[in-house]
Design a protein around this motif. Structure first.
Motif, mmCIF file in Angstrom:
data_model
loop_
_atom_site.group_PDB
_atom_site.id
_atom_site.type_symbol
_atom_site.label_atom_id
_atom_site.label_comp_id
_atom_site.label_asym_id
_atom_site.label_seq_id
_atom_site.Cartn_x
_atom_site.Cartn_y
_atom_site.Cartn_z
ATOM 1 N N TYR A 40 0.855 -1.181 0.000
ATOM 2 C CA TYR A 40 0.000 0.000 0.000
ATOM 3 C C TYR A 40 0.895 1.236 0.000
ATOM 4 O O TYR A 40 1.822 1.331 0.820
ATOM 5 C CB TYR A 40 -0.880 0.034 1.252
ATOM 6 C CG TYR A 40 -2.016 -0.966 1.258
ATOM 7 C CD1 TYR A 40 -3.176 -0.719 0.532
ATOM 8 C CD2 TYR A 40 -1.932 -2.136 2.008
ATOM 9 C CE1 TYR A 40 -4.227 -1.624 0.543
ATOM 10 C CE2 TYR A 40 -2.989 -3.050 2.019
ATOM 11 C CZ TYR A 40 -4.137 -2.778 1.289
ATOM 12 O OH TYR A 40 -5.172 -3.678 1.307
ATOM 13 N N THR A 42 1.305 4.768 1.049
ATOM 14 C CA THR A 42 0.668 5.733 1.940
ATOM 15 C C THR A 42 1.471 7.028 1.905
ATOM 16 O O THR A 42 2.586 7.054 1.366
ATOM 17 C CB THR A 42 0.607 5.218 3.397
ATOM 18 O OG1 THR A 42 1.931 5.142 3.897
ATOM 19 C CG2 THR A 42 -0.050 3.851 3.475
ATOM 20 N N VAL A 47 3.472 0.492 2.785
ATOM 21 C CA VAL A 47 3.176 -0.577 3.752
ATOM 22 C C VAL A 47 3.098 -1.896 2.990
ATOM 23 O O VAL A 47 2.232 -2.081 2.135
ATOM 24 C CB VAL A 47 1.823 -0.320 4.463
ATOM 25 C CG1 VAL A 47 1.453 -1.486 5.383
ATOM 26 C CG2 VAL A 47 1.856 0.987 5.238
ATOM 27 N N ALA A 49 1.870 -5.250 2.784
ATOM 28 C CA ALA A 49 0.825 -6.045 3.440
ATOM 29 C C ALA A 49 1.009 -7.523 3.142
ATOM 30 O O ALA A 49 0.753 -8.382 3.988
ATOM 31 C CB ALA A 49 -0.549 -5.579 2.976
ATOM 32 N N PRO A 68 -3.400 -13.834 12.130
ATOM 33 C CA PRO A 68 -3.598 -12.711 13.051
ATOM 34 C C PRO A 68 -4.056 -11.450 12.325
ATOM 35 O O PRO A 68 -3.856 -11.319 11.115
ATOM 36 C CB PRO A 68 -2.208 -12.515 13.661
ATOM 37 C CG PRO A 68 -1.267 -13.090 12.672
ATOM 38 C CD PRO A 68 -1.988 -14.212 11.995
ATOM 39 N N SER A 69 -4.648 -10.551 13.070
ATOM 40 C CA SER A 69 -5.102 -9.273 12.524
ATOM 41 C C SER A 69 -3.951 -8.579 11.810
ATOM 42 O O SER A 69 -2.816 -8.568 12.304
ATOM 43 C CB SER A 69 -5.555 -8.407 13.696
ATOM 44 O OG SER A 69 -6.762 -7.837 13.418
ATOM 45 N N GLY A 70 -4.225 -8.041 10.634
ATOM 46 C CA GLY A 70 -3.211 -7.269 9.910
ATOM 47 C C GLY A 70 -2.283 -8.102 9.043
ATOM 48 O O GLY A 70 -1.337 -7.563 8.467
ATOM 49 N N CYS A 71 -2.546 -9.416 8.916
ATOM 50 C CA CYS A 71 -1.618 -10.249 8.126
ATOM 51 C C CYS A 71 -1.968 -10.236 6.638
ATOM 52 O O CYS A 71 -1.287 -10.870 5.838
ATOM 53 C CB CYS A 71 -1.556 -11.675 8.660
ATOM 54 S SG CYS A 71 -3.023 -12.646 8.304
ATOM 55 N N GLY A 72 -3.038 -9.538 6.271
ATOM 56 C CA GLY A 72 -3.330 -9.382 4.842
ATOM 57 C C GLY A 72 -4.464 -10.264 4.324
ATOM 58 O O GLY A 72 -4.625 -10.404 3.104
ATOM 59 N N LYS A 73 -5.266 -10.824 5.210
ATOM 60 C CA LYS A 73 -6.362 -11.717 4.778
ATOM 61 C C LYS A 73 -7.370 -10.953 3.906
ATOM 62 O O LYS A 73 -7.729 -11.401 2.816
ATOM 63 C CB LYS A 73 -7.094 -12.317 6.003
ATOM 64 C CG LYS A 73 -6.195 -13.048 6.979
ATOM 65 C CD LYS A 73 -6.979 -13.667 8.115
ATOM 66 C CE LYS A 73 -7.624 -12.689 9.087
ATOM 67 N NZ LYS A 73 -6.666 -11.863 9.856
ATOM 68 N N SER A 74 -7.819 -9.802 4.413
ATOM 69 C CA SER A 74 -8.813 -9.028 3.651
ATOM 70 C C SER A 74 -8.207 -8.493 2.364
ATOM 71 O O SER A 74 -8.871 -8.453 1.321
ATOM 72 C CB SER A 74 -9.331 -7.856 4.486
ATOM 73 O OG SER A 74 -9.898 -8.327 5.667
ATOM 74 N N THR A 75 -6.952 -8.097 2.445
ATOM 75 C CA THR A 75 -6.260 -7.599 1.247
ATOM 76 C C THR A 75 -6.289 -8.662 0.159
ATOM 77 O O THR A 75 -6.625 -8.377 -1.002
ATOM 78 C CB THR A 75 -4.800 -7.237 1.616
ATOM 79 O OG1 THR A 75 -4.828 -6.180 2.578
ATOM 80 C CG2 THR A 75 -3.988 -6.826 0.412
ATOM 81 N N ARG A 238 2.188 -9.710 9.564
ATOM 82 C CA ARG A 238 2.632 -8.748 8.551
ATOM 83 C C ARG A 238 4.149 -8.607 8.504
ATOM 84 O O ARG A 238 4.766 -8.512 9.553
ATOM 85 C CB ARG A 238 1.999 -7.385 8.863
ATOM 86 C CG ARG A 238 2.185 -6.348 7.788
ATOM 87 C CD ARG A 238 1.273 -5.191 8.026
ATOM 88 N NE ARG A 238 1.809 -4.315 9.069
ATOM 89 C CZ ARG A 238 2.557 -3.246 8.819
ATOM 90 N NH1 ARG A 238 2.872 -2.938 7.587
ATOM 91 N NH2 ARG A 238 2.992 -2.490 9.785
#
Ligand code: ADP
Length: 269
Positions: A40, A42, A47, A49, A68-75, A238
């Motif tokens: 990303y 910014t 960043v 991801a 874990p949160s922030g590891c790029g699953k949604s990305t 991440r």
């Protein structure tokens, strides 16, 4: 399109894939993720991801991505949906490169995102109306889906009259009403209480067993990923990477009692 550019062969896709251009024809999975990364840009600093990842998902497979949160699953999910550009690598679905938002998919997010002034049935049919399709032709399918998730009799209610679980069930029906081959779910149970999560999980497994859609399911719940999936992709923190892919060899439907089996506990461990 060149001769047999996409030929379905025993559950695999034989296709012209740019990644394999040098070697000519190549076997492909239904979803082919090859060396896909994401950075990303910014205002402060880039960043990273996702570091380059490879993942191949067969048609009809239920695959969870856990991490874990922030590891790029949604990305990763957004890139599969064509809603976010990759920074490197390529993704194809059914042999076709993903270069724009995909229309032949269903998506369920953590929030059900229902339209308050429409009935439950009207919300499900919104999917086909927005596609410029005749909603009358899909009404029977919408009612069938609502019945299959226990919402028979609620078709004329409005979202504010429903519990959180019922709202999320409505959004799952909306994602499926146009019969897409691929269903993407991003933390669909995230906002629900434990008991409702359990009930919806059972509904989703039953729906999947009936329809055999390909499902990519993002979660941070290890238990849910084991209970639902054919394979669990475990991601590391991440910048995201694939740490391990587990094949879940447990009979279906997966009952609550199965959680005490040694095999289940081994997967969980
Ligand atoms: P997950 O779904 O696993 O929680 P995400 O895919 O949402 O993770 O995010 C992965 C990483 O990318 C996180 O560190 C997040 O802060 C960062 N990120 C996500 N979206 C953006 C964005 N639009 N701009 C900058 N960084 C982002």
């Amino acid at each position: 399109m060149p001769l047999a550019s996409i030929v379905r062969l025993r559950g695999k896709w034989l296709s012209e894939n740019p990644i394999h251009a040098r070697t000519g024809w190549a076997f492909m999975a239904f979803i082919d993720i090859n060396g896909v990364s994401k950075v990303y840009q910014t205002r402060r600093e880039p960043v990273t991801a996702l570091t380059p990842i490879d993942l191949h998902i067969e048609e009809g497979e239920f695959v969870s991505i856990v991490g874990p949160s922030g590891c790029g699953k949604s990305t990763l999910m957004l890139m599969v949906a064509g809603l976010l550009e990759t920074s490197g690598g390529s993704i194809s679905i059914g042999g076709k490169p993903v270069v724009a938002p995909q229309t032949d998919i269903g998506i369920v997010f953590q929030s059900p995102v229902l339209v308050d002034w429409r009935s439950v049935l009207g919300n499900v049919l919104l999917q086909v109306e927005l596609r410029g399709m005749q909603s009358k032709q899909y009404e029977a399918e919408a009612r069938k889906l609502l019945k299959s998730v226990g919402l028979e009799g609620f078709e004329d209610r409005h979202p504010f009259e429903l519990s959180g679980g019922m709202q999320q069930r409505t959004s799952i029906c909306r994602a499926l009403v146009h019969n897409p081959p691929l269903l993407l779910m991003d933390e669909p149970f995230g906002a629900l209480d434990a008991l409702t999560r359990e009930q919806i999980r059972v509904d989703i497994e039953r729906l999947w067993m009936q329809t055999k859609k390909t499902v990519l399911f993002v979660t941070h719940s290890i238990a849910e990923s084991i209970q639902l999936s054919d394979r669990v992709v475990v991601m590391g923190p991440r910048p995201g990477y694939i740490e391990k892919i587990l094949t879940i060899d447990l009979p279906r439907p997966r009952l609550v009692s199965m959680r005490e089996s040694s095999k289940y506990l081994q997967y969980q461990h």
